[in-house]
Design an enzyme around this catalytic site. Structure first.
Site, PDB file in Angstrom:
ATOM      1  CE  LYS A 157     -15.485 -14.334 -11.667  1.00 39.70           C
ATOM      2  NZ  LYS A 157     -14.732 -15.584 -11.814  1.00 39.70           N
ATOM      3  CD  GLU A 209      20.358   5.549   7.871  1.00 44.54           C
ATOM      4  OE1 GLU A 209      21.357   6.292   7.736  1.00 44.54           O
ATOM      5  OE2 GLU A 209      20.087   4.972   8.941  1.00 44.54           O
ATOM      6  CG  ASP A 215      -6.429  -6.603  10.338  1.00 43.73           C
ATOM      7  OD1 ASP A 215      -6.692  -7.752   9.936  1.00 43.73           O
ATOM      8  OD2 ASP A 215      -5.381  -5.982  10.041  1.00 43.73           O
ATOM      9  CB  CYS A 266      23.979   5.667  14.270  1.00 48.14           C
ATOM     10  SG  CYS A 266      23.326   6.474  15.745  1.00 48.14           S
ATOM     11  CE  LYS A 300      -9.721 -20.191  -9.100  1.00 48.41           C
ATOM     12  NZ  LYS A 300     -10.910 -20.457  -9.942  1.00 48.41           N
ATOM     13  CE  LYS A 318     -15.885 -17.142  -5.326  1.00 44.84           C
ATOM     14  NZ  LYS A 318     -17.117 -16.889  -6.077  1.00 44.84           N
ATOM     15  CG  HIS A 321      20.402   7.470  11.417  1.00 40.22           C
ATOM     16  ND1 HIS A 321      20.447   6.093  11.420  1.00 40.22           N
ATOM     17  CD2 HIS A 321      20.482   7.856  12.711  1.00 40.22           C
ATOM     18  CE1 HIS A 321      20.538   5.665  12.670  1.00 40.22           C
ATOM     19  NE2 HIS A 321      20.563   6.707  13.477  1.00 40.22           N
ATOM     20  N   GLY A 373      22.327   0.584  15.381  1.00 37.73           N
ATOM     21  CA  GLY A 373      21.771  -0.457  16.247  1.00 37.73           C
ATOM     22  C   GLY A 373      21.880  -0.100  17.714  1.00 37.73           C
ATOM     23  CE  LYS A 383      -2.332  -0.828   3.789  1.00 35.95           C
ATOM     24  NZ  LYS A 383      -2.253  -2.180   4.318  1.00 35.95           N
ATOM     25  CD  GLU A 405      -4.151  -4.171  15.219  1.00 30.93           C
ATOM     26  OE1 GLU A 405      -3.930  -4.101  16.440  1.00 30.93           O
ATOM     27  OE2 GLU A 405      -3.266  -4.399  14.372  1.00 30.93           O
ATOM     28  CD  GLN A 434      27.393   5.354  19.250  1.00 34.23           C
ATOM     29  OE1 GLN A 434      27.060   4.288  19.751  1.00 34.23           O
ATOM     30  NE2 GLN A 434      26.664   6.459  19.397  1.00 34.23           N
TER      31      GLN A 434
HETATM   32  N1  GLN Z   1      22.930   2.760  20.391  1.00 37.04           N
HETATM   33  C1  GLN Z   1      23.636   3.921  19.957  1.00 37.04           C
HETATM   34  C2  GLN Z   1      23.181   5.177  20.666  1.00 37.04           C
HETATM   35  O1  GLN Z   1      22.104   5.196  21.231  1.00 37.04           O
HETATM   36  C3  GLN Z   1      23.504   4.088  18.459  1.00 37.04           C
HETATM   37  C4  GLN Z   1      22.100   4.350  18.019  1.00 37.04           C
HETATM   38  C5  GLN Z   1      21.883   4.110  16.548  1.00 37.04           C
HETATM   39  O2  GLN Z   1      22.659   3.435  15.898  1.00 37.04           O
HETATM   40  N2  GLN Z   1      20.807   4.623  16.007  1.00 37.04           N
HETATM   41  O3  GLN Z   1      23.863   6.152  20.663  1.00 37.04           O
END
Ligand code: GLN
Length: 534
Positions: free
Chosen positions: A225, A511, A150, A383, A189, A191, A509, A356, A19, A152, A387
């Site tokens: 149809k 991205e 659904d 990020c 299909k 249906k 970030h 992460g 969607k 919700e 580090q």
């Molecule tokens: N865990 C790390 C922090 O909180 C990096 C966060 C992340 O990669 N978005 O600074």
């Protein structure tokens, strides 16, 4: 002044029909015809926002300029439209209930019984129409998360039913379904589509347009149809055939005249042909790349590709800019911790260590940074990835054996990455990170400066930890330089190793800001470096 038009996109039969991509593609076509369009996502779950969700649940958490933690579909909206979204573009059931309950506690309902209808549905309608105020948009497309039927999503469909009545011809509903192919009988299909539309009708909503996902072309009799059983005209039965890249969907939707049908139904003129030349140029590069390069993405959520959606899309944009297809090798950072783990990196020309949280797989990430640094393989750390690069350099170049991030080891005597001052009193998890856009000044002559072609930028953030400036001299004296710094707080935003062909770590970030029309300069430059790598 033109009254804002509202388009609702619902889904039936199964989830994951796309969607978000259909909404973004339609928006693209309308935008290419000169309309001002925005897209909103309503998510039926009770979390206030996806910021507290594990990426395994719904994929990546996307972050907007204004620091909203949102559903990843907002990333598609921005990548397609090249215009920023905001908190108002993503609403969850949690947020709806939170506002209603806050009002109730303040006594705003004047003694009334607070109910799903009208109070919850009123709040949903208010949030939808908020985007249509101030004459900012001609068209607001609202994607309703989940699948019709659904429990919700019921209040959302009810809100759509009410708005259809209130807005009459200024609004329409597009329902997306699946036409499965049964290989045993060799048939497509209809249906499930019929049943799904019935379900929508039971909830009081007649769809105006049906978009049918299919693996094979839909022949006319099948369309007839569906039209007959679902009370739509045949021109409003739109085929959405599987394609090799999501960026082809707007073109397919144009061939099916989805934009023209929508404009006609909304009483809006369709004067000019959509201006899609830059899009088509991008698409031809995606489909017919001259070069190919393999880049590792090291992370701990790699089993679910959606966990790193914005990163993988950024590589498509940056790849096209370099006439190249980037093949992502998704590597689980825990697998790199094995004695022969580095074998996994043997065939790649670039290494990206992903964002992460938490300890799992962290040593594998750090080892992959070391491998990139020592073998002069182009490296981008985002990020947490940045580090890790700082910790790795501390341990293996500065010989601070116990260098660590205090996120991983709270008691480390050498917290080269440390909790930000402003985070120290924070105990609640939701929406409390350093979020959204902040400025960054770039050091002249650095790889970042060259990539951006500018001396400053603004980038989006989502973190609690930062480079510990107590160590900055030590690092810079040994060859890791802070090349991007927040001018207001001195927070290190970018680190580089100038003696390495391309080694960049960013606290922000990039991205989140890469779009089809504006691929992110750091990704473009990184991909270029991987192509140059011998
Ligand atoms: N865990 C790390 C922090 O909180 C990096 C966060 C992340 O990669 N978005 O600074």
């Amino acid at each position: 002044m033109l009254a804002t038009r509202y388009i609702f996109v619902t889904g039936g039969v199964t989830s994951s029909l796309g969607k978000g991509i259909i909404s973004a593609s339609l928006a693209k076509l309308l935008q290419a015809r000169g309309y001002r369009v925005t897209i909103q996502k309503l998510d039926p779950y009770i979390n206030i926002d996806p910021g507290t969700l594990n990426p395994y649940e719904h994929g990546e958490c996307y972050v907007t300029e204004d620091g909203a933690e949102t559903d990843l579909d907002l990333g598609h909206y921005e990548r397609f439209l090249n215009t920023p979204t905001s908190q108002a573009n993503n609403v969850t059931t949690g947020r709806i209930y939170q506002s209603v309950i806050n009002k109730e506690r303040k006594g705003d309902y004047l003694g009334k019984t607070v109910q799903v209808i009208p109070h919850i549905t009123d709040e949903i309608k208010r949030r939808i129409q908020l985007l249509g105020t101030k004459n900012k948009y001609d068209v607001v497309i609202t994607e309703i998360g989940g699948t019709v039927g659904d429990i919700e999503s019921l209040p959302y469909i009810e809100a759509v039913r009410q708005l259809k009545w209130e807005l009459s011809s200024n609004c329409l509903v597009i329902h997306l379904t699946l036409v499965p192919y049964l290989p045993t009988s060799g048939e497509l299909k209809t249906k499930p589509t019929q049943h799904s539309v019935k379900m929508l009708l039971e909830e009081g909503v007649q769809p105006d347009i049906l978009v049918l996902r299919t693996h094979y072309p839909l022949f006319t009799d099948l369309r007839k149809k569906v039209a007959l059983f679902c009370n739509v005209d045949i021109s409003s039965v739109i085929e959405s055939i599987d394609v090799s890249t999501i960026y082809e969907v707007p073109i397919k939707m144009k061939e099916e005249k989805l934009d023209l049908i929508v404009l006609k139904k909304l009483g809006l003129p369709a004067n000019d042909e959509p201006k899609l030349a830059p899009w088509l140029n991008f698409l031809s590069k995606v489909k017919k790349p001259k070069y190919e390069v393999k880049i590792a993405l090291v992370g701990k959520y790699v089993e679910l590709a959606d966990s790193y959606k914005s990163i993988t899309e950024s590589f498509i944009h940056a790849g096209a800019m370099n006439n190249c297809r980037v093949e992502m090798k998704m590597i689980h950072s825990e697998h790199l911790e094995a004695p022969d783990g580095m074998e996994l990196l043997k065939d790649v020309k670039g290494i990206l260590v992903a964002p992460g949280f938490g300890e799992r797989g962290i040593e594998g990430k750090i080892k992959s940074v070391q491998y990139a640094r020592e073998n002069k393989i182009p490296f981008l750390g985002i990020c947490l990835g940045m580090q890790c690069a700082v910790v790795e350099f501390g341990r293996n170049v500065l010989n601070i054996e116990d260098a660590d991030s205090s996120e991983m080891n709270r008691k480390t005597p050498n917290p080269v990455i440390d909790l930000m001052e402003g985070q120290k009193g924070v105990s609640e998890k939701g929406g409390t990170m350093r979020l959204g856009s902040y400025p960054c000044e770039l050091k002249a002559g650095s790889a970042a400066h060259k990539a951006y072609g500018a001396s400053s930028t603004n980038e989006r953030h989502r973190h609690r930890y930062e480079f510990n400036n107590d160590y900055l001299h030590l690092y810079e004296n040994s060859g890791m330089i802070a090349t991007g710094v927040n001018p207001d707080t001195d927070l290190v935003e970018i680190i580089e190793i100038p003696s390495h062909p391309w080694f960049v770590g960013v606290q922000f970030h990039p991205e989140y800001k890469s779009t089809v029309i504006n691929p992110h300069p750091l990704f473009v430059s990184f991909v270029k470096a991987t192509l140059d790598f011998k």
